[in-house]
Design a protein around this motif. Structure first.
Motif, mmCIF file in Angstrom:
data_model
loop_
_atom_site.group_PDB
_atom_site.id
_atom_site.type_symbol
_atom_site.label_atom_id
_atom_site.label_comp_id
_atom_site.label_asym_id
_atom_site.label_seq_id
_atom_site.Cartn_x
_atom_site.Cartn_y
_atom_site.Cartn_z
ATOM 1 N N ASP A 1 0.836 -1.201 0.000
ATOM 2 C CA ASP A 1 0.000 0.000 0.000
ATOM 3 C C ASP A 1 0.872 1.253 0.000
ATOM 4 N N VAL A 2 0.307 2.356 -0.450
ATOM 5 C CA VAL A 2 0.926 3.673 -0.295
ATOM 6 C C VAL A 2 -0.119 4.619 0.280
ATOM 7 N N ALA A 3 0.337 5.732 0.844
ATOM 8 C CA ALA A 3 -0.582 6.708 1.417
ATOM 9 C C ALA A 3 -1.432 7.345 0.316
ATOM 10 N N PRO A 4 -2.709 7.606 0.600
ATOM 11 C CA PRO A 4 -3.603 8.182 -0.419
ATOM 12 C C PRO A 4 -3.427 9.694 -0.557
ATOM 13 N N TRP A 5 -2.436 10.107 -1.331
ATOM 14 C CA TRP A 5 -2.160 11.537 -1.513
ATOM 15 C C TRP A 5 -3.231 12.206 -2.377
ATOM 16 N N ARG A 6 -3.361 13.517 -2.181
ATOM 17 C CA ARG A 6 -4.199 14.337 -3.063
ATOM 18 C C ARG A 6 -3.263 14.954 -4.117
ATOM 19 N N TYR A 7 -2.997 14.189 -5.146
ATOM 20 C CA TYR A 7 -1.952 14.560 -6.107
ATOM 21 C C TYR A 7 -2.183 15.904 -6.794
ATOM 22 N N PRO A 8 -3.408 16.226 -7.204
ATOM 23 C CA PRO A 8 -3.578 17.528 -7.863
ATOM 24 C C PRO A 8 -3.267 18.735 -6.975
ATOM 25 N N GLU A 9 -3.189 18.540 -5.656
ATOM 26 C CA GLU A 9 -2.865 19.641 -4.758
ATOM 27 C C GLU A 9 -1.355 19.807 -4.561
ATOM 28 N N ALA A 10 -0.569 18.863 -5.084
ATOM 29 C CA ALA A 10 0.878 18.890 -4.844
ATOM 30 C C ALA A 10 1.557 20.158 -5.360
ATOM 31 N N PRO A 11 1.243 20.649 -6.560
ATOM 32 C CA PRO A 11 1.963 21.843 -7.039
ATOM 33 C C PRO A 11 1.827 23.042 -6.095
ATOM 34 N N ARG A 12 0.660 23.230 -5.516
ATOM 35 C CA ARG A 12 0.488 24.373 -4.613
ATOM 36 C C ARG A 12 1.372 24.235 -3.390
ATOM 37 N N PHE A 13 1.436 23.039 -2.810
ATOM 38 C CA PHE A 13 2.292 22.816 -1.651
ATOM 39 C C PHE A 13 3.763 23.056 -1.995
ATOM 40 N N PHE A 14 4.144 22.644 -3.216
ATOM 41 C CA PHE A 14 5.547 22.767 -3.621
ATOM 42 C C PHE A 14 5.878 24.139 -4.199
ATOM 43 N N GLY A 15 5.029 25.099 -3.979
ATOM 44 C CA GLY A 15 5.381 26.487 -4.265
ATOM 45 C C GLY A 15 5.017 27.018 -5.627
ATOM 46 N N ALA A 16 4.107 26.365 -6.344
ATOM 47 C CA ALA A 16 3.724 26.865 -7.659
ATOM 48 C C ALA A 16 3.132 28.266 -7.525
ATOM 49 N N PRO A 17 3.578 29.226 -8.330
ATOM 50 C CA PRO A 17 3.063 30.594 -8.227
ATOM 51 C C PRO A 17 1.586 30.654 -8.614
ATOM 52 N N GLU A 18 0.885 31.575 -8.015
ATOM 53 C CA GLU A 18 -0.549 31.719 -8.272
ATOM 54 C C GLU A 18 -0.864 33.042 -8.952
ATOM 55 N N ASP A 19 0.170 33.705 -9.486
ATOM 56 C CA ASP A 19 -0.027 35.007 -10.118
ATOM 57 C C ASP A 19 -0.049 34.926 -11.639
ATOM 58 N N GLY A 20 -0.080 33.706 -12.192
ATOM 59 C CA GLY A 20 -0.124 33.542 -13.637
ATOM 60 C C GLY A 20 1.227 33.598 -14.326
ATOM 61 N N SER A 21 2.319 33.767 -13.562
ATOM 62 C CA SER A 21 3.641 33.864 -14.173
ATOM 63 C C SER A 21 4.165 32.514 -14.669
ATOM 64 N N TYR A 22 3.555 31.446 -14.233
ATOM 65 C CA TYR A 22 3.962 30.093 -14.624
ATOM 66 C C TYR A 22 2.701 29.255 -14.707
ATOM 67 N N ALA A 23 2.460 28.664 -15.874
ATOM 68 C CA ALA A 23 1.223 27.927 -16.096
ATOM 69 C C ALA A 23 1.223 26.623 -15.300
ATOM 70 N N VAL A 24 0.214 26.425 -14.488
ATOM 71 C CA VAL A 24 0.030 25.188 -13.741
ATOM 72 C C VAL A 24 -1.404 24.732 -13.941
ATOM 73 N N GLU A 25 -1.565 23.477 -14.327
ATOM 74 C CA GLU A 25 -2.891 22.942 -14.601
ATOM 75 C C GLU A 25 -2.958 21.526 -14.047
ATOM 76 N N THR A 26 -3.933 21.235 -13.207
ATOM 77 C CA THR A 26 -4.070 19.901 -12.617
ATOM 78 C C THR A 26 -5.489 19.391 -12.818
ATOM 79 N N HIS A 27 -5.610 18.067 -12.933
ATOM 80 C CA HIS A 27 -6.908 17.446 -13.180
ATOM 81 C C HIS A 27 -6.998 16.111 -12.452
ATOM 82 N N ASP A 28 -8.212 15.711 -12.145
ATOM 83 C CA ASP A 28 -8.538 14.356 -11.723
ATOM 84 C C ASP A 28 -9.322 13.706 -12.851
ATOM 85 N N ALA A 29 -8.986 12.474 -13.204
ATOM 86 C CA ALA A 29 -9.720 11.746 -14.239
ATOM 87 C C ALA A 29 -10.089 10.383 -13.675
ATOM 88 N N ARG A 30 -11.391 10.223 -13.364
ATOM 89 C CA ARG A 30 -11.862 8.964 -12.770
ATOM 90 C C ARG A 30 -12.513 8.042 -13.789
#
Length: 578
Positions: free
Chosen positions: A497-526
């Motif tokens: 087993d591995v821990a059930p991470w919330r993968y689409p939230e990872a970029p925000r935790f790792f410091g992705a800018p939120e001012d539009g200076s760097y494109a970040v796009e995340t999705h869940d596909a079930r």
């Protein structure tokens, strides 16, 4: 009058001359002074989260650029990286590992310094590295240091394997003769003895002309051996049915009519063994015949019909001839007369992944994404010059079915199979891709397929991708743990087993800018409907910035035929323990 330069300047200038544009690594007190010389030499510094990841990133960079370098500190740093360097050695990736060491006086004393073992042998780590590098240099003398540097860099390029350089902290600014920098390094392999080369070329041509049921089998060492173009040309000119072994995927032009995909025997999506088992000639290029790469050696052709083309030898049956492959292939192609080839088209015709893709019905939008068709259906997403990276586990196997456009490349593992390797490797590849763009070359996207367990092993490097604003597209194959291991042994055991991470939230935790200076796009596909919506999105497909999609799959899902291989592997492990 002899002009001199600091030793570190000499070293980094040589790296720049070899086409390296960036040095990865993790700073440490023994390396700090040396790092000051990176930017003046025209190199970028790429700081990783730890030394192991720096080694993985350098490995990925080297697979694209042809050579790479990274720096660590003595002892704790270099030991953290040795797993990555060993993988580069096993899979022929030319990486220069520079280790910042204590001052020379320490080596002659019995004082215990930090990062050292209490053994009295300050070079115990160098002894370890001698087993996983092609050449080593200990730069303790300013008079000999330039020559030592040149020698190990030449061996790195010629052998396409990692090398190890010890740089004592008090030697960083030692003045060395710079005159050697005006002369290029000797990185061309030795030429062949003409009589021997001609004789083996003629014997090879005789086998090609007389064969009735031949095939070409391509493995992953074709690329470090430098014969990708030559092998593609041979496949084109002969028209012979051409297959790859898993590590060799993406080397042959995927649009070629006579390329029939990856040969995985009865464990693949297409079983080519009815043809290969009855063949009378197998031309095997760049072999790295590990158990995993060859499905338990089940796709290795019979020795008596095989001509193996290796970096430093041509093996015809059981006879081995010491020849350099690049020169040999040029000679073979120059003398090949297609009109003398007697083999016709295979009967019955061989199918290919292209045929499988055409036969697939449209997916049910509400159905879960399945391993059997996921990789085939992703093929239209790829573009020329993309670099597609398949992490160890289900992506490694599934990626065998990718249909790649001309100029696209596949990066995977053939024998080392270290969990977590490919996310940092993708970071290194993205740096190489950026350099290609800056040089006016035709760049593609960097696209990573990574299992959830592998992602968790080296997830910190997502922050390095964000820190340097790199362009990377990541498909996380989320099947809730280590599916390969579950099917080998321990289907319901906690250790898979591995821990059930919330993968689409990872970029925000790792410091992705939120001012539009760097494109970040995340999705869940079930399900298929959600995944197809992502794939059809223009913003997701542009490959700019960080794009991530968390693709949910069933816990025990692998490609149908490969499940039998995993069950067999479990039985073999059990048999081996008795």
């Amino acid at each position: 009058m002899t002009t001199t330069v600091p030793l570190a300047s000499y070293l980094f200038t040589r790296l720049r001359q070899l086409g390296i544009g960036a040095v990865h690594g993790e700073p440490g007190d023994y390396t700090l002074r040396a790092l000051d010389f990176i930017r003046p030499a025209g190199l970028r510094w790429i700081g990783n989260c730890n030394e192991l990841n720096a080694g993985y990133a350098a490995d990925g960079y080297a697979r694209v650029k042809g050579m790479s370098a990274f720096c660590t500190t003595y002892g704790v740093g270099e030991l953290s990286a040795i797993n990555a360097v060993a993988g580069s050695y096993a899979e022929y990736s030319p990486v220069v590992h520079i280790v910042g060491c204590p001052a020379r006086m320490v080596y002659g004393s019995n004082r215990l310094v930090h990062h050292a073992l209490e053994t009295g042998n300050m070079r115990v780590y160098a002894d370890m590295y001698a087993r996983v590098t092609a050449a080593q240099a200990n730069l303790t003398d300013a008079r000999t240091a330039p020559g030592l540097i040149d020698r190990v860099l030449e061996e790195c390029r010629i052998q396409s394997r990692p090398v190890y350089i010890e740089l004592p902290s008090d030697m960083v600014e030692a003045q060395v003769d710079e005159s050697r920098l005006s002369a290029p390094l000797h990185i061309e392999p030795p030429t062949n003895a003409r009589d021997l080369e001609d004789a083996v070329v003629n014997e090879t041509l005789e086998r090609i002309y007389s064969s009735k049921r031949p095939y070409i089998l391509v493995d992953g060492l074709v690329r470090p051996d430098g014969i990708v173009d030559e092998v593609n040309e041979l496949a084109r000119v002969t028209g012979f049915p051409t297959l790859a072994i898993t590590f060799g995927g993406g080397i042959i032009n995927g649009s070629s009519e006579n390329y029939h995909g990856v040969h995985a025997g009865k464990f693949g999506s297409i079983d080519h063994t009815p043809y290969t088992d009855s063949a009378d000639l197998a031309l095997l290029f760049g072999p790295l015949l590990s158990d995993t790469n060859t499905q338990g050696w089940s796709v290795v052709p019979k020795e008596d019909i095989t001509i193996s083309f290796r970096r430093n030898s041509i093996d015809i049956g059981s006879a081995s001839h010491e020849l350099r492959i690049k020169s040999f292939m040029r000679s073979l192609l120059s003398k090949l007369d297609p009109s003398k080839i007697s083999a016709g088209a295979p009967n019955p015709p061989l199918s290919s992944p292209r045929d499988l893709l055409k036969s697939l019905p449209p997916p049910d939008p509400s159905a879960p994404v399945d391993q059997d068709t996921f990789y085939l259906r992703l093929s239209p997403f790829f573009r020329p010059y993309d670099i597609i990276i398949c992490a160890n586990g289900t992506p490694l196997v599934g990626g065998r079915d990718f249909i790649l456009p001309p100029g696209a490349r596949l990066v995977n593992s053939g024998v080392w199979l270290s969990v977590g390797h490919m996310l940092p490797a993708a970071q290194g590849i993205a740096v190489a891709q950026r350099e290609a763009l800056e040089a006016g070359q035709q760049p593609g996207r960097t696209i990573l397929f990574e299992g959830d367990g592998s992602f968790q092993a080296t997830a910190q490097e997502l922050s390095t991708i964000i820190r340097y604003r790199l362009d990377v597209t990541i498909f996380i194959v989320n099947n809730d743990g280590y599916t390969f291991e579950r099917l080998i042994h321990g289907l319901e055991e906690e250790y898979n087993d591995v821990a059930p991470w919330r993968y689409p939230e990872a970029p925000r935790f790792f410091g992705a800018p939120e001012d539009g200076s760097y494109a970040v796009e995340t999705h869940d596909a079930r399900n298929w409907g959600e995944l197809l919506k992502v794939l059809e999105s223009e913003s997701f497909g542009d490959g700019k910035g960080l794009k991530m999609v968390n693709v949910w799959m069933r816990r025990e899902d692998v490609t149908r035929n490969f499940k039998a291989a995993l069950v067999l592997a479990g039985k073999q492990l059990l048999a081996g323990s008795e």
